[in-house]
Design a protein around this motif. Structure first.
Motif, PDB file in Angstrom:
ATOM      1  N   ASP A 214       0.821  -1.211   0.000  1.00 31.11           N
ATOM      2  CA  ASP A 214       0.000   0.000   0.000  1.00 31.11           C
ATOM      3  C   ASP A 214       0.853   1.259   0.000  1.00 31.11           C
ATOM      4  OD1 ASP A 214      -2.200  -1.676   2.279  1.00 31.11           O
ATOM      5  OD2 ASP A 214      -2.541  -1.329   0.133  1.00 31.11           O
ATOM      6  N   THR A 215       2.150   1.099   0.118  1.00 29.32           N
ATOM      7  CA  THR A 215       3.055   2.245   0.108  1.00 29.32           C
ATOM      8  C   THR A 215       2.955   2.981  -1.213  1.00 29.32           C
ATOM      9  OG1 THR A 215       4.621   1.242   1.650  1.00 29.32           O
ATOM     10  CG2 THR A 215       5.476   2.954   0.174  1.00 29.32           C
ATOM     11  N   ALA A 216       2.669   4.268  -1.139  1.00 26.88           N
ATOM     12  CA  ALA A 216       2.481   5.077  -2.347  1.00 26.88           C
ATOM     13  C   ALA A 216       2.198   6.515  -1.940  1.00 26.88           C
ATOM     14  CB  ALA A 216       1.319   4.539  -3.174  1.00 26.88           C
ATOM     15  N   VAL A 217       2.209   7.374  -2.926  1.00 23.75           N
ATOM     16  CA  VAL A 217       1.669   8.725  -2.748  1.00 23.75           C
ATOM     17  C   VAL A 217       0.185   8.646  -3.080  1.00 23.75           C
ATOM     18  CG1 VAL A 217       1.729  11.123  -3.491  1.00 23.75           C
ATOM     19  CG2 VAL A 217       3.860   9.813  -3.330  1.00 23.75           C
ATOM     20  N   TYR A 218      -0.635   9.096  -2.170  1.00 23.38           N
ATOM     21  CA  TYR A 218      -2.087   9.044  -2.335  1.00 23.38           C
ATOM     22  C   TYR A 218      -2.599  10.416  -2.751  1.00 23.38           C
ATOM     23  CZ  TYR A 218      -2.356   4.350  -0.471  1.00 23.38           C
ATOM     24  OH  TYR A 218      -2.223   2.987  -0.294  1.00 23.38           O
ATOM     25  N   TYR A 219      -3.389  10.420  -3.811  1.00 26.60           N
ATOM     26  CA  TYR A 219      -3.923  11.645  -4.380  1.00 26.60           C
ATOM     27  C   TYR A 219      -5.440  11.686  -4.246  1.00 26.60           C
ATOM     28  CZ  TYR A 219       0.634  12.037  -6.666  1.00 26.60           C
ATOM     29  OH  TYR A 219       1.974  12.126  -6.929  1.00 26.60           O
ATOM     30  N   CYS A 220      -5.928  12.847  -3.913  1.00 24.77           N
ATOM     31  CA  CYS A 220      -7.355  13.129  -3.892  1.00 24.77           C
ATOM     32  C   CYS A 220      -7.737  13.712  -5.250  1.00 24.77           C
ATOM     33  CB  CYS A 220      -7.612  14.125  -2.773  1.00 24.77           C
ATOM     34  SG  CYS A 220      -9.237  14.881  -2.754  1.00 24.77           S
ATOM     35  N   ALA A 221      -8.879  13.309  -5.781  1.00 25.05           N
ATOM     36  CA  ALA A 221      -9.346  13.819  -7.055  1.00 25.05           C
ATOM     37  C   ALA A 221     -10.827  14.160  -6.959  1.00 25.05           C
ATOM     38  CB  ALA A 221      -9.120  12.785  -8.155  1.00 25.05           C
ATOM     39  N   ALA A 222     -11.225  15.187  -7.691  1.00 27.88           N
ATOM     40  CA  ALA A 222     -12.623  15.606  -7.712  1.00 27.88           C
ATOM     41  C   ALA A 222     -13.099  15.707  -9.144  1.00 27.88           C
ATOM     42  CB  ALA A 222     -12.781  16.940  -6.999  1.00 27.88           C
ATOM     43  N   ALA A 223     -14.319  15.251  -9.357  1.00 29.95           N
ATOM     44  CA  ALA A 223     -14.876  15.257 -10.697  1.00 29.95           C
ATOM     45  C   ALA A 223     -15.820  16.429 -10.883  1.00 29.95           C
ATOM     46  CB  ALA A 223     -15.622  13.954 -10.963  1.00 29.95           C
TER      47      ALA A 223
ATOM     48  N   ASN B 189     -10.990  16.179 -12.952  1.00 33.77           N
ATOM     49  CA  ASN B 189     -10.157  17.243 -13.485  1.00 33.77           C
ATOM     50  C   ASN B 189      -9.530  18.123 -12.422  1.00 33.77           C
ATOM     51  OD1 ASN B 189     -12.671  18.119 -12.892  1.00 33.77           O
ATOM     52  ND2 ASN B 189     -13.090  19.123 -14.823  1.00 33.77           N
ATOM     53  N   TYR B 190      -9.710  17.750 -11.144  1.00 35.99           N
ATOM     54  CA  TYR B 190      -9.039  18.460 -10.061  1.00 35.99           C
ATOM     55  C   TYR B 190      -8.276  17.438  -9.229  1.00 35.99           C
ATOM     56  CZ  TYR B 190     -12.240  22.192 -11.319  1.00 35.99           C
ATOM     57  OH  TYR B 190     -12.942  23.145 -12.005  1.00 35.99           O
ATOM     58  N   TRP B 191      -7.034  17.778  -8.920  1.00 37.91           N
ATOM     59  CA  TRP B 191      -6.155  16.860  -8.206  1.00 37.91           C
ATOM     60  C   TRP B 191      -5.411  17.590  -7.098  1.00 37.91           C
ATOM     61  CZ3 TRP B 191      -5.854  11.652  -9.496  1.00 37.91           C
ATOM     62  CH2 TRP B 191      -6.516  11.284 -10.675  1.00 37.91           C
ATOM     63  N   GLY B 192      -5.170  16.873  -6.006  1.00 36.01           N
ATOM     64  CA  GLY B 192      -4.344  17.416  -4.946  1.00 36.01           C
ATOM     65  C   GLY B 192      -2.875  17.147  -5.219  1.00 36.01           C
ATOM     66  N   GLN B 193      -2.032  17.571  -4.284  1.00 40.60           N
ATOM     67  CA  GLN B 193      -0.589  17.421  -4.471  1.00 40.60           C
ATOM     68  C   GLN B 193      -0.080  16.066  -3.968  1.00 40.60           C
ATOM     69  OE1 GLN B 193      -1.931  18.826  -1.876  1.00 40.60           O
ATOM     70  NE2 GLN B 193      -0.800  17.926  -0.173  1.00 40.60           N
ATOM     71  N   GLY B 194      -0.910  15.353  -3.230  1.00 41.01           N
ATOM     72  CA  GLY B 194      -0.548  14.025  -2.757  1.00 41.01           C
ATOM     73  C   GLY B 194      -0.021  14.014  -1.331  1.00 41.01           C
ATOM     74  N   THR B 195      -0.175  12.871  -0.685  1.00 40.35           N
ATOM     75  CA  THR B 195       0.358  12.663   0.660  1.00 40.35           C
ATOM     76  C   THR B 195       1.005  11.279   0.695  1.00 40.35           C
ATOM     77  OG1 THR B 195      -0.154  12.720   3.029  1.00 40.35           O
ATOM     78  CG2 THR B 195      -1.824  11.753   1.599  1.00 40.35           C
ATOM     79  N   GLN B 196       2.192  11.206   1.285  1.00 37.93           N
ATOM     80  CA  GLN B 196       2.965   9.966   1.252  1.00 37.93           C
ATOM     81  C   GLN B 196       2.514   9.012   2.350  1.00 37.93           C
ATOM     82  OE1 GLN B 196       5.731   8.927  -0.835  1.00 37.93           O
ATOM     83  NE2 GLN B 196       5.294   6.993   0.216  1.00 37.93           N
ATOM     84  N   VAL B 197       2.217   7.798   1.950  1.00 34.23           N
ATOM     85  CA  VAL B 197       1.931   6.721   2.899  1.00 34.23           C
ATOM     86  C   VAL B 197       3.023   5.669   2.740  1.00 34.23           C
ATOM     87  CG1 VAL B 197       0.362   4.840   3.496  1.00 34.23           C
ATOM     88  CG2 VAL B 197      -0.551   7.101   2.904  1.00 34.23           C
ATOM     89  N   THR B 198       3.688   5.355   3.826  1.00 37.76           N
ATOM     90  CA  THR B 198       4.732   4.338   3.808  1.00 37.76           C
ATOM     91  C   THR B 198       4.404   3.271   4.842  1.00 37.76           C
ATOM     92  OG1 THR B 198       6.391   5.988   3.166  1.00 37.76           O
ATOM     93  CG2 THR B 198       7.203   3.883   4.017  1.00 37.76           C
ATOM     94  N   VAL B 199       4.331   2.029   4.399  1.00 34.87           N
ATOM     95  CA  VAL B 199       4.012   0.914   5.277  1.00 34.87           C
ATOM     96  C   VAL B 199       5.247   0.033   5.391  1.00 34.87           C
ATOM     97  CG1 VAL B 199       2.447  -0.986   5.749  1.00 34.87           C
ATOM     98  CG2 VAL B 199       1.627   1.018   4.495  1.00 34.87           C
TER      99      VAL B 199
END
Length: 117
Positions: free
Chosen positions: A90-99, A105-115
């Protein structure tokens, strides 16, 4: 325009839990569905979960189904991803998106999750 800001990512041990948040601002009245995507190092961005405007419909990738829960609070212009039983994959940069008007067509900058294992 809609601005999205994710938070909540951090280092966690395998089996642990995290709750990601996405705060929306701007023309939020134009937003319908919202979603979480993630991108691991060296891999393409992939869909994780989505939620309809009312919250009545939710969708999950097979890899997270049964472990992750998605929710939103339209009064607070916020969306959440509760992640349980986390795995190293599950380790990844997680992005929020809005439709809006039918596409994300809208995206956040991401937040890092490290497991860690």
């Amino acid at each position: 325009q809609v601005q999205l800001v994710e938070s909540g990512g951090e280092l966690v041990q395998a089996g642990g839990s995290l709750r990601l948040s996405c705060a929306a601002s701007g023309r939020t009245f134009s937003v319908s569905d919202m979603a979480w995507f993630r991108q691991a190092p060296g891999k393409e961005r992939e869909f994780v979960s989505a939620i309809s405007w009312s919250g009545g419909s939710t969708y999950f990738s097979e890899s997270v189904k049964g472990r992750f829960t998605i929710s939103r609070d339209n009064a607070k212009n916020a969306m959440y991803l509760q992640m349980n039983s986390l795995k190293p994959e599950d380790t990844a940069v997680y992005y929020c998106a809005a439709a809006s008007v039918g596409e994300y067509n809208y995206w956040g900058q991401g937040t890092q999750v490290t497991v860690s294992s």
